[in-house]
Design a protein around this motif. Structure first.
Motif, short mmCIF file in Angstrom:
data_model
loop_
_atom_site.label_atom_id
_atom_site.label_comp_id
_atom_site.label_asym_id
_atom_site.label_seq_id
_atom_site.Cartn_x
_atom_site.Cartn_y
_atom_site.Cartn_z
N VAL A 256 15.39 -22.64 -23.65
CA VAL A 256 16.14 -23.56 -24.51
C VAL A 256 17.34 -22.85 -25.12
O VAL A 256 18.46 -23.37 -25.15
CB VAL A 256 15.23 -24.12 -25.63
N LEU A 257 17.13 -21.62 -25.59
CA LEU A 257 18.22 -20.87 -26.22
C LEU A 257 19.31 -20.53 -25.23
O LEU A 257 20.51 -20.69 -25.52
CB LEU A 257 17.66 -19.59 -26.86
N ILE A 258 18.93 -20.08 -24.03
CA ILE A 258 19.93 -19.78 -23.01
C ILE A 258 20.69 -21.04 -22.61
O ILE A 258 21.91 -21.03 -22.46
CB ILE A 258 19.25 -19.14 -21.78
N GLY A 259 19.96 -22.15 -22.48
CA GLY A 259 20.60 -23.41 -22.12
C GLY A 259 21.55 -23.90 -23.17
O GLY A 259 22.55 -24.57 -22.87
N ALA A 260 21.27 -23.58 -24.43
CA ALA A 260 22.16 -24.00 -25.52
C ALA A 260 23.45 -23.21 -25.53
O ALA A 260 24.51 -23.73 -25.91
CB ALA A 260 21.44 -23.85 -26.86
N PHE A 261 23.39 -21.93 -25.11
CA PHE A 261 24.59 -21.08 -25.16
C PHE A 261 25.39 -21.10 -23.86
O PHE A 261 26.57 -20.76 -23.86
CB PHE A 261 24.19 -19.65 -25.51
N ALA A 262 24.77 -21.51 -22.75
CA ALA A 262 25.47 -21.48 -21.47
C ALA A 262 26.74 -22.34 -21.44
O ALA A 262 27.75 -21.94 -20.88
CB ALA A 262 24.53 -21.90 -20.35
N LEU A 322 31.16 -21.29 -10.66
CA LEU A 322 32.25 -22.10 -11.21
C LEU A 322 32.29 -21.99 -12.73
O LEU A 322 33.37 -21.82 -13.33
CB LEU A 322 32.07 -23.56 -10.80
N LEU A 323 31.13 -22.07 -13.38
CA LEU A 323 31.10 -21.98 -14.84
C LEU A 323 31.56 -20.61 -15.33
O LEU A 323 32.28 -20.50 -16.33
CB LEU A 323 29.69 -22.27 -15.36
N GLY A 324 31.16 -19.57 -14.63
CA GLY A 324 31.60 -18.23 -15.01
C GLY A 324 33.09 -18.06 -14.84
O GLY A 324 33.77 -17.48 -15.70
N THR A 325 33.63 -18.56 -13.73
CA THR A 325 35.08 -18.47 -13.50
C THR A 325 35.84 -19.26 -14.56
O THR A 325 36.87 -18.79 -15.08
CB THR A 325 35.42 -19.02 -12.10
N CYS A 326 35.35 -20.44 -14.90
CA CYS A 326 36.00 -21.25 -15.93
C CYS A 326 35.93 -20.58 -17.29
O CYS A 326 36.88 -20.66 -18.08
CB CYS A 326 35.36 -22.63 -16.00
N THR A 425 29.10 -17.96 -23.12
CA THR A 425 28.77 -18.57 -21.83
C THR A 425 28.50 -17.51 -20.77
O THR A 425 27.52 -17.59 -20.01
CB THR A 425 29.91 -19.49 -21.37
N LEU A 426 29.35 -16.49 -20.69
CA LEU A 426 29.17 -15.44 -19.69
C LEU A 426 27.85 -14.71 -19.91
O LEU A 426 27.13 -14.41 -18.95
CB LEU A 426 30.35 -14.47 -19.74
N LEU A 427 27.52 -14.43 -21.16
CA LEU A 427 26.25 -13.77 -21.45
C LEU A 427 25.06 -14.65 -21.07
O LEU A 427 24.09 -14.19 -20.45
CB LEU A 427 26.19 -13.41 -22.94
N ALA A 428 25.14 -15.94 -21.42
CA ALA A 428 24.04 -16.85 -21.11
C ALA A 428 23.86 -17.03 -19.61
O ALA A 428 22.73 -17.12 -19.11
CB ALA A 428 24.28 -18.20 -21.78
N LEU A 429 24.96 -17.09 -18.87
CA LEU A 429 24.86 -17.22 -17.41
C LEU A 429 24.22 -15.98 -16.79
O LEU A 429 23.44 -16.08 -15.84
CB LEU A 429 26.25 -17.46 -16.81
N TRP A 430 24.55 -14.82 -17.33
CA TRP A 430 23.92 -13.59 -16.84
C TRP A 430 22.42 -13.61 -17.14
O TRP A 430 21.60 -13.29 -16.27
CB TRP A 430 24.58 -12.37 -17.49
#
Length: 438
Positions: A256-262, A322-326, A425-430
């Protein structure tokens, strides 16, 4: 000893039985998703625009325009704080009485609290009581919005062909540009055709009435899909049923926490190109609000195309890529673009169109980034919670923070808010990648 009696079947009650005659296609689900999201975002933007053009004058006339706008943005944030509590309440309604009852109560609550704002007296009429009423109805909007989660977006993603998941994932996000286009155009029209005194007296109230009508239409459009036996069966087969919120947090709290920050980069960008620039231009330039509202309409059209394009790019390169590039693009944008708002019409157009293209590409894929990481029985409730928290952390205080930073340290400082969202976002995606690998 007590015995449990099974409820009578439809045949025993003499009711017609349901026999599905075709498989449900993603396009059928998409109709309900787009209608529902457009109505929600229209409500959102009607209030947001009024927070800049109307509320500072009518509810905070005792302070200067800048301070009045900051107060207005503080009340604006209350809905995002109330939304998770609304989810808690309406998930219980969903479990006890069903999704149709929950949606009916939530959407009438959302439309009713929005329409109630149209009847509010001003500060000159009722003093501080008017401000308290505005805050109460804003909280009611957010609380009701927590109950509008219908599961159709998750159902759409799960029911789509795997090779086109990105395309169908962007469908719910189309509601944002559609809602902004209609809301901005409606306010621009009312300002253009009415004298300023009439607009501030009664003209601004009209879009809030329209919001109620749109919510009623959206309610019946969504109920027509959600409460059918065909869709109920599909929800059950996909384990898209409400479960205990506290149980979901205890078992899936990390996800949930990762999904909130992604999606924070997308949601921070969301207000940086919608609410904040309108407030800056209205407060610090001589430009007529009608003109900038039409710039927003034009830029939102570019954003709509970018949302569509995000689906193709995600299917080709992957959603996380795509999300990371954006997010990297938004970080770069934050370093120079805000200053364009002080560069006249050309600068405003460059900021808005460039910003909306970046927003569309990222926002188009920001929904349910980690949904697949949830255990199936927690996916419905977990997705609702991540959405609530992402809006709270990423967007709720964005207009207030950006305006405060800009007025004290210059427009470049507002880019710091964007940069923080991009880094989150970059941290959450990682972390999500690490989570998926486990």
């Amino acid at each position: 000893m007590s015995t449990t009696t099974a409820p009578p079947t439809r045949e025993e009650l003499g009711l017609p039985t349901f026999k599905p005659h075709h498989a449900i296609s993603p396009s059928e689900i998409a109709i309900g998703v787009i209608i529902g999201r457009t109505s929600e975002f229209f409500d959102f933007f009607v209030y947001a625009i009024a927070s800049v053009l109307v509320f500072p004058k009518l509810f905070f006339p005792f302070v200067d325009p800048l301070t009045g706008t900051l107060y207005s943005f503080a009340i604006f944030a209350l809905a995002f704080i109330a939304r998770p509590f609304g989810s808690l309440f309406f998930m219980a309604i969903d479990r006890t009485y069903g999704r149709g009852i929950k949606l009916t109560i939530a959407l009438f609550g959302l439309g009713g609290s929005t329409a109630a704002i149209a009847f509010l007296p001003t500060y000159e009429t009722m003093g501080a009581t008017a401000i308290w009423l505005l805050a109460i109805f804003r909280i009611a909007q957010g609380f009701a919005l927590g109950g509008t989660w219908d599961g159709l977006a998750s159902l759409l993603a799960l029911n789509a062909p795997e090779e086109r998941r990105g395309w169908w994932a962007m469908v719910p996000q189309l509601g944002a540009p559609f809602g902004l286009i209609v809301a901005s155009a409606l306010f621009a029209y009312m300002i253009a055709v009415l004298p300023a005194a009439d607009f501030l007296d009664w003209g601004w109230r009209y879009p809030f009435f329209v919001a109620l009508a749109i919510n009623v239409v959206a309610l019946f459009a969504r109920l027509r899909i959600v409460v059918t036996e065909e869709f109920q069966t599909l929800f059950e087969s996909r384990d898209l049923q409400p479960v205990s919120v506290m149980g979901t947090i205890s078992k899936e709290g990390r996800t949930v926490l990762i999904g909130a920050f992604a999606p924070l980069a997308s949601f921070a960008m969301f207000h940086m190109v919608t609410v904040f620039p309108l407030s800056w231009v209205f407060l610090f330039t001589r430009e007529a609000p009608t003109r900038f509202l039409m710039i927003e309409v034009l830029a939102a059209a570019f954003g709509l195309v970018a949302v569509l394009l995000s689906g193709r790019l995600a299917d080709r390169f992957g959603r996380r890529t795509l999300l990371g590039t954006c997010a990297v693009g938004i970080a770069v944008f934050s370093g120079f673009a805000p200053q364009l708002l002080d560069a006249g019409t050309a600068g405003e157009l460059a900021f808005m169109i460039g910003g909306f293209i970046l927003l569309g590409l990222s926002f188009g894929q920001s929904s349910g980034v980690v949904a697949s990481a949830f255990a199936t029985d927690h996916r419905y409730t977990g997705s609702a919670l991540t959405s609530d928290l992402a809006w709270l952390f990423g967007a709720g205080f964005a207009p207030l923070a950006a305006l405060l930073l800009s007025t004290h340290f210059g427009l470049i400082a507002s880019g710091g808010y964007l940069l923080s969202g991009a880094l989150a976002t970059l941290l959450a995606l990682w972390l999500n990648k690490e989570l998926a690998s486990r």
